[in-house]
Design a protein around this motif. Structure first.
Motif, PDB file in Angstrom:
ATOM      1  N   ARG A  44       0.851  -1.186   0.000  1.00  0.00           N
ATOM      2  CA  ARG A  44       0.000   0.000   0.000  1.00  0.00           C
ATOM      3  C   ARG A  44       0.888   1.238   0.000  1.00  0.00           C
ATOM      4  NH1 ARG A  44      -1.803  -3.634   3.391  1.00  0.00           N
ATOM      5  NH2 ARG A  44      -3.868  -4.519   3.159  1.00  0.00           N
ATOM      6  N   LEU A  45       0.685   2.077  -0.991  1.00  0.00           N
ATOM      7  CA  LEU A  45       1.467   3.306  -1.115  1.00  0.00           C
ATOM      8  C   LEU A  45       0.535   4.503  -1.179  1.00  0.00           C
ATOM      9  CD1 LEU A  45       4.045   2.352  -3.889  1.00  0.00           C
ATOM     10  CD2 LEU A  45       4.481   2.544  -1.450  1.00  0.00           C
ATOM     11  N   ASP A  46       1.017   5.616  -0.687  1.00  0.00           N
ATOM     12  CA  ASP A  46       0.331   6.882  -0.870  1.00  0.00           C
ATOM     13  C   ASP A  46       0.273   7.131  -2.378  1.00  0.00           C
ATOM     14  OD1 ASP A  46       0.603   9.919  -1.405  1.00  0.00           O
ATOM     15  OD2 ASP A  46      -0.066   9.804   0.686  1.00  0.00           O
TER      16      ASP A  46
ATOM     17  N   ALA B 173       2.765   7.643  -7.809  1.00  0.00           N
ATOM     18  CA  ALA B 173       2.922   8.443  -9.031  1.00  0.00           C
ATOM     19  C   ALA B 173       4.390   8.816  -9.245  1.00  0.00           C
ATOM     20  CB  ALA B 173       2.053   9.698  -8.945  1.00  0.00           C
ATOM     21  N   ALA B 174       5.084   9.163  -8.162  1.00  0.00           N
ATOM     22  CA  ALA B 174       6.502   9.516  -8.281  1.00  0.00           C
ATOM     23  C   ALA B 174       7.322   8.309  -8.716  1.00  0.00           C
ATOM     24  CB  ALA B 174       7.022  10.058  -6.951  1.00  0.00           C
ATOM     25  N   VAL B 175       7.008   7.127  -8.177  1.00  0.00           N
ATOM     26  CA  VAL B 175       7.710   5.901  -8.576  1.00  0.00           C
ATOM     27  C   VAL B 175       7.452   5.607 -10.044  1.00  0.00           C
ATOM     28  CG1 VAL B 175       7.772   3.389  -8.263  1.00  0.00           C
ATOM     29  CG2 VAL B 175       7.791   4.881  -6.263  1.00  0.00           C
ATOM     30  N   GLU B 176       6.218   5.775 -10.488  1.00  0.00           N
ATOM     31  CA  GLU B 176       5.899   5.528 -11.897  1.00  0.00           C
ATOM     32  C   GLU B 176       6.637   6.498 -12.818  1.00  0.00           C
ATOM     33  OE1 GLU B 176       1.567   5.515 -11.974  1.00  0.00           O
ATOM     34  OE2 GLU B 176       1.652   3.335 -12.250  1.00  0.00           O
ATOM     35  N   ARG B 177       6.740   7.767 -12.422  1.00  0.00           N
ATOM     36  CA  ARG B 177       7.473   8.740 -13.246  1.00  0.00           C
ATOM     37  C   ARG B 177       8.954   8.372 -13.321  1.00  0.00           C
ATOM     38  NH1 ARG B 177       4.332  12.341 -10.335  1.00  0.00           N
ATOM     39  NH2 ARG B 177       6.100  12.921  -9.031  1.00  0.00           N
ATOM     40  N   LEU B 178       9.529   8.026 -12.186  1.00  0.00           N
ATOM     41  CA  LEU B 178      10.941   7.632 -12.146  1.00  0.00           C
ATOM     42  C   LEU B 178      11.167   6.371 -12.972  1.00  0.00           C
ATOM     43  CD1 LEU B 178      13.770   8.129 -11.024  1.00  0.00           C
ATOM     44  CD2 LEU B 178      13.098   6.838  -8.987  1.00  0.00           C
ATOM     45  N   ALA B 179      10.269   5.397 -12.841  1.00  0.00           N
ATOM     46  CA  ALA B 179      10.385   4.152 -13.599  1.00  0.00           C
ATOM     47  C   ALA B 179      10.329   4.428 -15.102  1.00  0.00           C
ATOM     48  CB  ALA B 179       9.271   3.188 -13.197  1.00  0.00           C
ATOM     49  N   ALA B 180       9.420   5.281 -15.522  1.00  0.00           N
ATOM     50  CA  ALA B 180       9.304   5.612 -16.949  1.00  0.00           C
ATOM     51  C   ALA B 180      10.573   6.296 -17.443  1.00  0.00           C
ATOM     52  CB  ALA B 180       8.085   6.504 -17.173  1.00  0.00           C
ATOM     53  N   ALA B 181      11.130   7.167 -16.630  1.00  0.00           N
ATOM     54  CA  ALA B 181      12.352   7.880 -17.034  1.00  0.00           C
ATOM     55  C   ALA B 181      13.536   6.923 -17.150  1.00  0.00           C
ATOM     56  CB  ALA B 181      12.669   8.984 -16.024  1.00  0.00           C
ATOM     57  N   GLU B 182      13.531   5.847 -16.350  1.00  0.00           N
ATOM     58  CA  GLU B 182      14.636   4.884 -16.367  1.00  0.00           C
ATOM     59  C   GLU B 182      14.293   3.613 -17.150  1.00  0.00           C
ATOM     60  OE1 GLU B 182      16.158   4.258 -12.427  1.00  0.00           O
ATOM     61  OE2 GLU B 182      16.617   6.381 -12.171  1.00  0.00           O
ATOM     62  N   LEU B 183      13.170   3.662 -17.894  1.00  0.00           N
ATOM     63  CA  LEU B 183      12.725   2.548 -18.735  1.00  0.00           C
ATOM     64  C   LEU B 183      12.591   1.242 -17.950  1.00  0.00           C
ATOM     65  CD1 LEU B 183      14.847   3.292 -21.922  1.00  0.00           C
ATOM     66  CD2 LEU B 183      12.497   3.984 -21.440  1.00  0.00           C
TER      67      LEU B 183
ATOM     68  N   ALA C 288       9.849  -3.096 -10.910  1.00  0.00           N
ATOM     69  CA  ALA C 288      11.316  -3.167 -10.963  1.00  0.00           C
ATOM     70  C   ALA C 288      11.938  -1.935 -10.303  1.00  0.00           C
ATOM     71  CB  ALA C 288      11.793  -3.288 -12.407  1.00  0.00           C
ATOM     72  N   GLN C 289      11.291  -0.788 -10.458  1.00  0.00           N
ATOM     73  CA  GLN C 289      11.814   0.437  -9.839  1.00  0.00           C
ATOM     74  C   GLN C 289      11.743   0.351  -8.319  1.00  0.00           C
ATOM     75  OE1 GLN C 289      13.159   2.936 -11.786  1.00  0.00           O
ATOM     76  NE2 GLN C 289      13.972   3.640  -9.847  1.00  0.00           N
ATOM     77  N   ILE C 290      10.650  -0.169  -7.797  1.00  0.00           N
ATOM     78  CA  ILE C 290      10.527  -0.328  -6.349  1.00  0.00           C
ATOM     79  C   ILE C 290      11.593  -1.281  -5.841  1.00  0.00           C
ATOM     80  CG2 ILE C 290       9.050  -1.276  -4.521  1.00  0.00           C
ATOM     81  CD1 ILE C 290       6.657  -0.103  -6.138  1.00  0.00           C
ATOM     82  N   GLU C 291      11.837  -2.379  -6.569  1.00  0.00           N
ATOM     83  CA  GLU C 291      12.883  -3.320  -6.157  1.00  0.00           C
ATOM     84  C   GLU C 291      14.248  -2.638  -6.145  1.00  0.00           C
ATOM     85  OE1 GLU C 291      14.761  -7.690  -7.167  1.00  0.00           O
ATOM     86  OE2 GLU C 291      12.878  -7.097  -8.119  1.00  0.00           O
ATOM     87  N   MET C 292      14.543  -1.824  -7.150  1.00  0.00           N
ATOM     88  CA  MET C 292      15.823  -1.106  -7.192  1.00  0.00           C
ATOM     89  C   MET C 292      15.939  -0.136  -6.012  1.00  0.00           C
ATOM     90  SD  MET C 292      17.720  -2.148  -9.665  1.00  0.00           S
ATOM     91  CE  MET C 292      18.915  -0.860  -9.547  1.00  0.00           C
ATOM     92  N   LEU C 293      14.862   0.573  -5.708  1.00  0.00           N
ATOM     93  CA  LEU C 293      14.891   1.520  -4.597  1.00  0.00           C
ATOM     94  C   LEU C 293      15.106   0.801  -3.262  1.00  0.00           C
ATOM     95  CD1 LEU C 293      11.985   3.873  -5.719  1.00  0.00           C
ATOM     96  CD2 LEU C 293      14.429   4.432  -5.648  1.00  0.00           C
ATOM     97  N   VAL C 294      14.472  -0.344  -3.085  1.00  0.00           N
ATOM     98  CA  VAL C 294      14.650  -1.118  -1.855  1.00  0.00           C
ATOM     99  C   VAL C 294      16.084  -1.626  -1.758  1.00  0.00           C
ATOM    100  CG1 VAL C 294      13.977  -3.237  -0.650  1.00  0.00           C
ATOM    101  CG2 VAL C 294      12.223  -1.751  -1.619  1.00  0.00           C
ATOM    102  N   ARG C 295      16.628  -2.130  -2.872  1.00  0.00           N
ATOM    103  CA  ARG C 295      18.020  -2.608  -2.876  1.00  0.00           C
ATOM    104  C   ARG C 295      18.997  -1.468  -2.546  1.00  0.00           C
ATOM    105  NH1 ARG C 295      19.237  -7.556  -4.775  1.00  0.00           N
ATOM    106  NH2 ARG C 295      17.560  -8.743  -5.719  1.00  0.00           N
ATOM    107  N   GLU C 296      18.766  -0.286  -3.122  1.00  0.00           N
ATOM    108  CA  GLU C 296      19.626   0.860  -2.834  1.00  0.00           C
ATOM    109  C   GLU C 296      19.546   1.245  -1.353  1.00  0.00           C
ATOM    110  OE1 GLU C 296      18.477   3.992  -5.488  1.00  0.00           O
ATOM    111  OE2 GLU C 296      19.327   2.995  -7.234  1.00  0.00           O
TER     112      GLU C 296
END
Length: 64
Positions: A9-11, A16-26, A31-39
């Motif tokens: 569950r996300l705000d 929306a911010a994760v989706e924008r970042l994911a789109a910018a990084e293709l 996958a973006q959430i997994e990368m953020l958690v790993r970082e």
């Protein structure tokens, strides 16, 4: 590689911010959430190795 599914569950603004970042990084949002958690884990000194996926294709025939 087996992935574990779970509800997250996300705000809406964070999603929306994760989706924008994911789109910018293709990447997908998942996958973006997994990368953020790993970082975040890495910054805390927890190194999580990337699990290898299954081999693809047919097995080789042993030729003798």
């Amino acid at each position: 590689m087996t992935k574990k599914a779970f509800a997250l569950r996300l705000d809406p603004a964070v999603h929306a911010a994760v989706e924008r970042l994911a789109a910018a990084e293709l990447r997908s949002a998942n996958a973006q959430i997994e990368m953020l958690v790993r970082e975040a884990l890495s910054r805390r000194g927890i190194d999580v190795p990337v699990t290898k996926g299954p081999k693809r294709g047919r097995p080789r025939k042993d030729t003798e």
